[in-house]
Design a protein around this motif. Structure first.
Motif, mmCIF file in Angstrom:
data_model
loop_
_atom_site.group_PDB
_atom_site.id
_atom_site.type_symbol
_atom_site.label_atom_id
_atom_site.label_comp_id
_atom_site.label_asym_id
_atom_site.label_seq_id
_atom_site.Cartn_x
_atom_site.Cartn_y
_atom_site.Cartn_z
ATOM 1 N N ILE A 127 -30.613 55.966 20.946
ATOM 2 C CA ILE A 127 -29.247 56.591 21.414
ATOM 3 C C ILE A 127 -28.834 57.786 20.568
ATOM 4 C CG2 ILE A 127 -27.877 55.161 19.827
ATOM 5 C CD1 ILE A 127 -25.937 54.598 22.299
ATOM 6 N N ARG A 162 -18.032 63.347 26.959
ATOM 7 C CA ARG A 162 -19.436 63.131 27.614
ATOM 8 C C ARG A 162 -20.216 64.280 27.318
ATOM 9 N NH1 ARG A 162 -17.731 61.736 33.662
ATOM 10 N NH2 ARG A 162 -15.991 62.943 32.930
ATOM 11 N N PRO A 244 -18.158 50.956 28.373
ATOM 12 C CA PRO A 244 -19.383 51.682 27.992
ATOM 13 C C PRO A 244 -20.791 51.308 28.634
ATOM 14 C CG PRO A 244 -17.925 51.560 26.233
ATOM 15 C CD PRO A 244 -17.469 50.608 27.311
ATOM 16 N N SER A 245 -21.704 51.859 28.859
ATOM 17 C CA SER A 245 -22.890 51.504 29.423
ATOM 18 C C SER A 245 -23.745 50.515 28.711
ATOM 19 C CB SER A 245 -23.926 52.812 29.677
ATOM 20 O OG SER A 245 -24.236 53.413 28.354
ATOM 21 N N LEU A 246 -23.672 50.539 27.149
ATOM 22 C CA LEU A 246 -24.474 49.690 26.593
ATOM 23 C C LEU A 246 -23.915 48.311 26.742
ATOM 24 C CD1 LEU A 246 -23.731 50.179 22.761
ATOM 25 C CD2 LEU A 246 -22.232 50.669 24.517
ATOM 26 N N ASN A 249 -25.904 47.153 29.408
ATOM 27 C CA ASN A 249 -27.353 46.490 28.937
ATOM 28 C C ASN A 249 -27.426 45.411 28.448
ATOM 29 O OD1 ASN A 249 -30.052 47.647 27.984
ATOM 30 N ND2 ASN A 249 -29.077 46.943 26.181
ATOM 31 N N TYR A 275 -23.324 54.299 36.446
ATOM 32 C CA TYR A 275 -24.144 55.213 35.363
ATOM 33 C C TYR A 275 -25.554 55.416 36.213
ATOM 34 C CZ TYR A 275 -20.860 53.749 31.923
ATOM 35 O OH TYR A 275 -19.611 53.499 31.054
ATOM 36 N N TYR A 278 -28.774 56.039 34.000
ATOM 37 C CA TYR A 278 -28.939 55.084 33.188
ATOM 38 C C TYR A 278 -30.318 54.174 33.298
ATOM 39 C CZ TYR A 278 -28.375 51.738 29.114
ATOM 40 O OH TYR A 278 -28.461 51.021 27.931
ATOM 41 N N HIS A 315 -27.383 57.165 26.802
ATOM 42 C CA HIS A 315 -27.268 55.701 26.819
ATOM 43 C C HIS A 315 -28.082 54.948 26.080
ATOM 44 C CE1 HIS A 315 -25.131 56.365 30.554
ATOM 45 N NE2 HIS A 315 -26.079 57.034 30.747
ATOM 46 N N THR A 317 -31.338 53.347 24.970
ATOM 47 C CA THR A 317 -32.509 53.219 25.946
ATOM 48 C C THR A 317 -33.513 52.671 25.200
ATOM 49 O OG1 THR A 317 -31.763 55.273 26.863
ATOM 50 C CG2 THR A 317 -33.926 54.699 27.075
#
Length: 369
Positions: A127, A162, A244-246, A249, A275, A278, A315, A317
Motif C-alpha cells: 500500500i 487522492r 476507505p477501500s481497505l 477488502n 473503487y 481495486y 489500495h 493490494t
C-alpha cells in the motif's frame, strides 16, 4: 541541502532496532527515538547507532508519544518508522532532490507488509502510505492506538487527498505482522485491550471498529471481525464519508474465510462501482464464483485480474492478486471446464512468477499424473 529527521517511538525493541536504524542512518540527518519504557538494551543500542533518545512516560496513547517525537525534530522533512521496519532506498535514486524540487507538503512511500510465518516477498500486502512530510506544517498524529496523521485537516480538498504523490523506489518493509512478531510481543492482547477502551469511549472514530475487526481477523475470529468491519463501514457512511477501500477488502476476506459466498458477487459489484481500480475486489469476486462452481464467470474475473495487474497500490493490494494467484485460479477454472492442457499452462505461468507456490505445484502435478 534538504534535511530529513527520522522519528520513531520504541519499547523493548532490542531484537529489531539495530537493523531498522542501520537501514535509515545513511539517508537521514538525525534520528529521533522516543522510548516509552524499555527494560532491555533498546536505549543503549539506539545511542550506539547515533540516535538521540528521549524518554516519554507511557500513557496508553500512541499518538501523543509520536507527537512528542515530532517535537524533537529539527530537519526540513520528517520520515516516520517503527522498529520492526526496514528502509530500502536502493531503487529510489536521489530521492532527496525530489523533496527539494517541489512544493508538495507530503509524500507516500510503498509499504510492504509481510504476513504468514516467514518473510516471503510473495506473501505480502502492498500500500502507498504517508511516511514523509514537511516539518512544521501542522501534521500531527491522532488516536490512542493505530495512530494516524491528520492529513485530511491539512489537505482539505478531496482531490488533493487522492493525488498524494509517491516517491518511486522508496520502500519500507514491515515485519510486525509476521506470526512470530505478533506472538512474541503479545500484540493482539495489547491492541484489543486499548481498542476496546477506545470503542467504549465517547467520540470514538470509525477507524476503531476497523482496527478491532483486523485484530479479530488475525486471530481467526472471523465472525467478530465481520461484525466490526460492517459497523465501521456504517459509521463512515453515517458521518457522510466514503468508507476507505481497505474496509471492503477486510469484509470480503472475512466472508471468504467462513465460506459465506452467496452474497459476495452482487454485494461486491456495488463496491467495485465505488473503487473500479481495486484489483482485490475482482479477485475476491472470482474466488466466490469459483467456489460456487460458476467456473466460466470466475475465469473471466481472473483473466481481468491478470490484465489490470497489481501495480496500483493506492489500495491495500494482495501480492499475486494480479499475477500468480490469478494464474493459479485461472488454471483451477480451466481444469473444471475440462481444459487440462490450458490449465497446466496456467499453473506453469503461476510457478514462473512464484517458483515456490505450493498450491500451483500440487495442481500441476495432479494434472500430470
Amino acid at each position: 541541502m534538504t534535511t530529513v529527521s527520522l522519528c520513531m517511538i520504541v519499547k523493548n525493541e532490542e531484537k529489531n532496532i539495530e537493523h531498522c536504524l542501520a537501514s535509515a542512518r545513511p539517508f537521514v540527518d538525525e534520528m529521533i527515538v522516543v522510548d516509552t519504557g524499555s527494560t532491555d538494551q533498546t536505549i543503549q543500542l539506539c545511542q550506539s547507532a547515533g540516535a538521540q533518545v528521549y524518554s516519554f512516560e507511557w500513557n496508553n496513547h500512541f499518538a501523543e508519544a509520536r507527537n512528542y517525537s515530532l517535537e524533537q525534530a529539527t530537519s526540513d522533512w520528517i520520515l516516520w518508522m517503527d522498529a520492526d521496519e526496514v528502509l530500502d532506498v536502493s531503487a529510489a535514486g536521489n530521492w532527496k532532490e525530489r523533496l527539494t524540487a517541489g512544493n508538495e507538503p507530503l509524500f507516500n512511500v510503498r509499504l510492504v507488509n509481510y504476513i504468514g510465518e516467514t518473510p516471503d516477498p510473495n506473501e505480502t500486502f502492498h500500500i502507498a502510505h504517508t511516511r514523509l512530510f514537511r516539518n512544521g506544517i501542522g501534521l500531527r498524529f491522532l488516536y490512542p492506538i493505530h495512530e494516524t496523521l491528520n492529513v485530511e485537516e491539512i489537505l482539505i480538498d478531496e482531490k488533493a487527498l487522492r493525488s498524494i504523490e509517491q516517491i518511486e523506489g522508496l520502500i519500507i518493509y514491515h515485519y510486525g505482522y509476521l506470526q512470530s512478531y505478533v506472538t512474541a510481543k503479545q500484540k493482539n492482547e495489547r491492541n484489543l485491550k486499548l481498542l476496546l477502551q477506545e470503542f467504549n469511549a465517547e467520540n470514538s472514530n470509525p477507524w476503531t471498529e476497523y482496527h478491532l475487526a483486523s485484530e479479530y481477523y488475525r486471530t481467526g475470529q472471523y465472525e467478530q471481525a465481520y461484525d466490526f468491519v460492517n459497523l465501521s463501514i456504517a459509521r463512515f457512511l453515517e458521518n457522510g464519508k466514503l468508507p476507505p477501500s481497505l474496509l471492503y477488502n477486510l469484509k470480503y476476506s472475512c466472508l471468504i474465510a467462513v465460506d459465506s459466498l452467496e452474497n459476495i458477487p452482487t454485494g461486491i459489484d456495488k463496491v467495485i462501482q465505488l473503487y473500479p481500480d481495486y484489483i482485490n475486489l475482482y479477485f475476491y469476486k472470482g474466488i466466490a464464483l469459483f467456489q460456487s462452481n460458476e467456473y466460466s464467470s470466475a475465469l473471466e474475473l481472473f483473466e481481468h485480474c491478470i490484465f489490470i495487474g497489481e501495480g496500483n497500490i493506492a489500495h491495500l493490494t494482495l501480492k499475486g492478486s494480479g499475477s500468480f494467484h490469478a494464474w493459479y485460479y485461472k488454471g483451477r477454472c480451466l481444469e473444471q471446464l475440462a481444459k487440462p492442457k490450458l490449465a497446466a499452462e496456467a499453473f506453469e505461468e503461476a510457478l514462473k512468477l512464484y517458483p515456490n507456490y505450493a498450491s500451483a505445484q500440487e495442481a500441476l502435478t495432479r494434472l500430470i499424473l
